[in-house]
Design a protein around this motif. Sequence first.
Motif, PDB file in Angstrom:
ATOM      1  N   ALA A  58      20.595  24.420  30.359  1.00  0.00           N
ATOM      2  CA  ALA A  58      20.526  25.848  30.039  1.00  0.00           C
ATOM      3  C   ALA A  58      21.924  26.466  30.052  1.00  0.00           C
ATOM      4  O   ALA A  58      22.269  27.246  29.151  1.00  0.00           O
ATOM      5  CB  ALA A  58      19.614  26.560  31.026  1.00  0.00           C
ATOM      6  N   SER A  59      22.755  26.118  31.026  1.00  0.00           N
ATOM      7  CA  SER A  59      24.122  26.660  31.070  1.00  0.00           C
ATOM      8  C   SER A  59      24.952  26.158  29.889  1.00  0.00           C
ATOM      9  O   SER A  59      25.717  26.905  29.286  1.00  0.00           O
ATOM     10  CB  SER A  59      24.791  26.316  32.399  1.00  0.00           C
ATOM     11  OG  SER A  59      24.909  24.908  32.524  1.00  0.00           O
ATOM     12  N   LEU A  64      23.779  25.211  26.946  1.00  0.00           N
ATOM     13  CA  LEU A  64      23.282  25.872  25.737  1.00  0.00           C
ATOM     14  C   LEU A  64      23.720  27.327  25.679  1.00  0.00           C
ATOM     15  O   LEU A  64      24.027  27.838  24.597  1.00  0.00           O
ATOM     16  CB  LEU A  64      21.756  25.764  25.680  1.00  0.00           C
ATOM     17  CG  LEU A  64      21.216  24.379  25.339  1.00  0.00           C
ATOM     18  CD1 LEU A  64      19.701  24.374  25.415  1.00  0.00           C
ATOM     19  CD2 LEU A  64      21.675  23.937  23.958  1.00  0.00           C
ATOM     20  N   ASP A  65      23.779  28.007  26.831  1.00  0.00           N
ATOM     21  CA  ASP A  65      24.266  29.388  26.841  1.00  0.00           C
ATOM     22  C   ASP A  65      25.733  29.448  26.440  1.00  0.00           C
ATOM     23  O   ASP A  65      26.139  30.327  25.670  1.00  0.00           O
ATOM     24  CB  ASP A  65      24.077  29.998  28.232  1.00  0.00           C
ATOM     25  CG  ASP A  65      22.614  30.279  28.539  1.00  0.00           C
ATOM     26  OD1 ASP A  65      21.818  30.361  27.568  1.00  0.00           O
ATOM     27  OD2 ASP A  65      22.272  30.403  29.732  1.00  0.00           O
ATOM     28  N   ALA A  66      26.546  28.517  26.952  1.00  0.00           N
ATOM     29  CA  ALA A  66      27.969  28.493  26.581  1.00  0.00           C
ATOM     30  C   ALA A  66      28.140  28.202  25.096  1.00  0.00           C
ATOM     31  O   ALA A  66      28.971  28.808  24.416  1.00  0.00           O
ATOM     32  CB  ALA A  66      28.699  27.446  27.416  1.00  0.00           C
ATOM     33  N   ALA A  70      25.932  28.867  22.725  1.00  0.00           N
ATOM     34  CA  ALA A  70      25.477  30.052  21.983  1.00  0.00           C
ATOM     35  C   ALA A  70      26.535  31.138  22.003  1.00  0.00           C
ATOM     36  O   ALA A  70      26.766  31.811  20.989  1.00  0.00           O
ATOM     37  CB  ALA A  70      24.165  30.558  22.570  1.00  0.00           C
ATOM     38  N   ALA A  71      27.204  31.329  23.152  1.00  0.00           N
ATOM     39  CA  ALA A  71      28.264  32.331  23.227  1.00  0.00           C
ATOM     40  C   ALA A  71      29.431  31.959  22.329  1.00  0.00           C
ATOM     41  O   ALA A  71      30.014  32.815  21.644  1.00  0.00           O
ATOM     42  CB  ALA A  71      28.733  32.484  24.676  1.00  0.00           C
TER      43      ALA A  71
END
Length: 198
Positions: free
Chosen positions: A57-58, A60-62, A64-65
């Motif tokens: 999740a971390s 994928l968040d990075a 996406a950002a």
Amino acid sequence: MDIPLQWTLAYLKETLPPDLLTYLDSARTALLHPSSPVHALRAALSRLAAEMVPLLASALDALAALLASSPTVVAAAVLLILAAVVLQILSIVRRILLFWTRLAFRLLFWAAVALLVSAVWQRGLERSARDAAAVGSTVAGWAAGAGEIWWREYEKAKQAQAQAQAYAHGQGQGRGYQYMAGAGAGAGAGRGAGTAWR
């Protein structure tokens, strides 16, 4: 349980031998027992998934950002992926076309061979040889006529090109002489006019 599944199980119970049914039943109970390796593997996989979800999740968040901050990279990546997919599709289409074209030409070749063999079989060897000689002489005559026509046209084109070059060469020299003569006449007329003015 669903009705079709019940019917299937009932049909299998009626058709399978009883020994096999007892073996399948014991295998089912052994696999569904809490101490079976299947349950241990399932528990290990669920623990691994629980540990990996925060990491993924971390990440994928990075990602996406990063993608949100640079849309040109996303557009370039999409274009590259699209180009790769199109090239793969074109490669597959080319291979399919090559396969069917080769197959068609092979079938055509073997059909012509079979037709020739059947014609020789029906007409006989001597008669087929006479027919082949007649056809060969006709084709040779046509080829000789086509070669003669081609040679005549080639000679005409060569003569026309030589004449065009000679005309262009002569025209260029004539223009040079005319230009020089015209310039001299203009200069003489200018001098004469200047003398008459004085």
